[in-house]
Write a protein that holds these residues in place. Sequence first.
Motif, PDB file in Angstrom:
ATOM      1  N   ASN A  80     -27.174   2.778  38.549  1.00 39.90           N
ATOM      2  CA  ASN A  80     -27.243   3.677  39.499  1.00 39.90           C
ATOM      3  C   ASN A  80     -26.752   2.955  40.576  1.00 39.90           C
ATOM      4  OD1 ASN A  80     -29.066   4.798  41.708  1.00 39.90           O
ATOM      5  ND2 ASN A  80     -29.607   6.086  39.992  1.00 39.90           N
ATOM      6  N   VAL A  81     -25.719   3.595  41.072  1.00 42.19           N
ATOM      7  CA  VAL A  81     -24.913   3.075  42.324  1.00 42.19           C
ATOM      8  C   VAL A  81     -25.715   2.840  43.550  1.00 42.19           C
ATOM      9  CG1 VAL A  81     -23.144   3.573  43.729  1.00 42.19           C
ATOM     10  CG2 VAL A  81     -22.736   3.664  41.314  1.00 42.19           C
ATOM     11  N   PRO A  82     -26.703   4.126  43.915  1.00 45.66           N
ATOM     12  CA  PRO A  82     -27.601   3.978  45.226  1.00 45.66           C
ATOM     13  C   PRO A  82     -28.576   2.848  44.890  1.00 45.66           C
ATOM     14  CG  PRO A  82     -27.430   6.485  44.310  1.00 45.66           C
ATOM     15  CD  PRO A  82     -26.724   5.503  43.433  1.00 45.66           C
ATOM     16  N   ALA A  83     -29.008   2.548  43.584  1.00 50.79           N
ATOM     17  CA  ALA A  83     -29.957   1.510  43.755  1.00 50.79           C
ATOM     18  C   ALA A  83     -29.363   0.159  43.877  1.00 50.79           C
ATOM     19  CB  ALA A  83     -30.657   1.444  42.236  1.00 50.79           C
ATOM     20  N   ALA A  84     -28.082   0.074  43.483  1.00 43.89           N
ATOM     21  CA  ALA A  84     -27.444  -1.085  43.757  1.00 43.89           C
ATOM     22  C   ALA A  84     -27.255  -1.545  45.113  1.00 43.89           C
ATOM     23  CB  ALA A  84     -25.926  -1.157  42.695  1.00 43.89           C
ATOM     24  N   VAL A  85     -26.753  -0.496  45.948  1.00 43.04           N
ATOM     25  CA  VAL A  85     -26.577  -0.522  47.348  1.00 43.04           C
ATOM     26  C   VAL A  85     -27.719  -0.891  47.971  1.00 43.04           C
ATOM     27  CG1 VAL A  85     -25.763   0.859  49.343  1.00 43.04           C
ATOM     28  CG2 VAL A  85     -24.732   1.028  47.290  1.00 43.04           C
ATOM     29  N   VAL A  86     -28.893  -0.204  47.634  1.00 46.75           N
ATOM     30  CA  VAL A  86     -30.085  -0.481  48.179  1.00 46.75           C
ATOM     31  C   VAL A  86     -30.638  -2.083  47.848  1.00 46.75           C
ATOM     32  CG1 VAL A  86     -32.744   0.074  48.278  1.00 46.75           C
ATOM     33  CG2 VAL A  86     -30.990   1.661  48.561  1.00 46.75           C
ATOM     34  N   GLY A  87     -30.228  -2.536  46.810  1.00 49.74           N
ATOM     35  CA  GLY A  87     -30.580  -3.586  46.209  1.00 49.74           C
ATOM     36  C   GLY A  87     -29.973  -4.804  47.112  1.00 49.74           C
ATOM     37  N   THR A  88     -28.573  -4.624  47.776  1.00 47.73           N
ATOM     38  CA  THR A  88     -28.126  -5.662  48.514  1.00 47.73           C
ATOM     39  C   THR A  88     -28.597  -5.876  49.636  1.00 47.73           C
ATOM     40  OG1 THR A  88     -26.800  -3.778  49.468  1.00 47.73           O
ATOM     41  CG2 THR A  88     -26.011  -5.005  47.400  1.00 47.73           C
ATOM     42  N   LEU A  89     -29.722  -4.978  50.183  1.00 46.68           N
ATOM     43  CA  LEU A  89     -30.368  -5.015  51.562  1.00 46.68           C
ATOM     44  C   LEU A  89     -31.482  -6.245  51.390  1.00 46.68           C
ATOM     45  CD1 LEU A  89     -30.615  -1.234  52.362  1.00 46.68           C
ATOM     46  CD2 LEU A  89     -28.730  -3.054  53.009  1.00 46.68           C
ATOM     47  N   VAL A  90     -31.838  -6.771  50.303  1.00 47.61           N
ATOM     48  CA  VAL A  90     -32.764  -7.709  50.263  1.00 47.61           C
ATOM     49  C   VAL A  90     -32.276  -9.265  51.180  1.00 47.61           C
ATOM     50  CG1 VAL A  90     -33.895  -7.212  48.310  1.00 47.61           C
ATOM     51  CG2 VAL A  90     -32.003  -9.083  48.209  1.00 47.61           C
ATOM     52  N   ASN A  91     -30.844  -9.194  51.342  1.00 46.81           N
ATOM     53  CA  ASN A  91     -30.272 -10.360  52.119  1.00 46.81           C
ATOM     54  C   ASN A  91     -29.425  -9.786  52.903  1.00 46.81           C
ATOM     55  OD1 ASN A  91     -29.910 -12.916  53.183  1.00 46.81           O
ATOM     56  ND2 ASN A  91     -28.382 -13.424  51.370  1.00 46.81           N
ATOM     57  N   THR A  92     -29.999  -9.796  54.570  1.00 48.24           N
ATOM     58  CA  THR A  92     -29.251  -8.999  55.334  1.00 48.24           C
ATOM     59  C   THR A  92     -28.920 -10.315  56.398  1.00 48.24           C
ATOM     60  OG1 THR A  92     -31.130  -8.659  56.680  1.00 48.24           O
ATOM     61  CG2 THR A  92     -30.525  -6.904  55.352  1.00 48.24           C
TER      62      THR A  92
END
Length: 183
Positions: A65-77
């Motif tokens: 799931n592409v949206p889940a992957a994009v949201v997953g990157t937000l754990v380290n900002t």
Amino acid sequence: MPTKESVAQNRWLRWMGPSLLHPRLWHLSRRGVALGAAIGVFFAFITPIAQIPLSAGLSMLLRANVPAAVVGTLVNTPPTFAPVYFGAWKVGSWMLGEQADDADAPRILADVGHPVRAAAPPEASEQPWWQRWKQKLAQAGKPLMVGALTFSVVFSTMAYFLVSAVWHLRVRLKRRRRASARR
């Protein structure tokens, strides 16, 4: 969240063609969302730049799931980069059996772009800022890479199993509620 149609019409994404519009990339399934989240978290810790394109690209290849992957990157900002990578350096130093005292910590951004020093004329013996930065980054090198890779693998694995467990629990609770409503 963007629709498939808006992605298909985007001039920057049009070159990916039908592979970006594959239904599994946008469908909410336990496996797809869990894998997408794990991919996003993996790239969040392994690299501080290009996290979103890298996670979206790997999600396309693995049909996650592409949206889940994009949201997953937000754990380290950006606000969390310094503490996360300092922790990764400490863990990497520990794993390699090196001394990891705070006094020995690499000061990668120290003296780089300092306004007072940047305005002063450079002395003949002083190296340019980019060479100093490169040396300081090389100093952190191996422990930082080992720690970042460890963080990526551990936290992405945890993300996969956490999303799967929460999904499974929600489905079980939903079924229980339906069964009790029928009685």
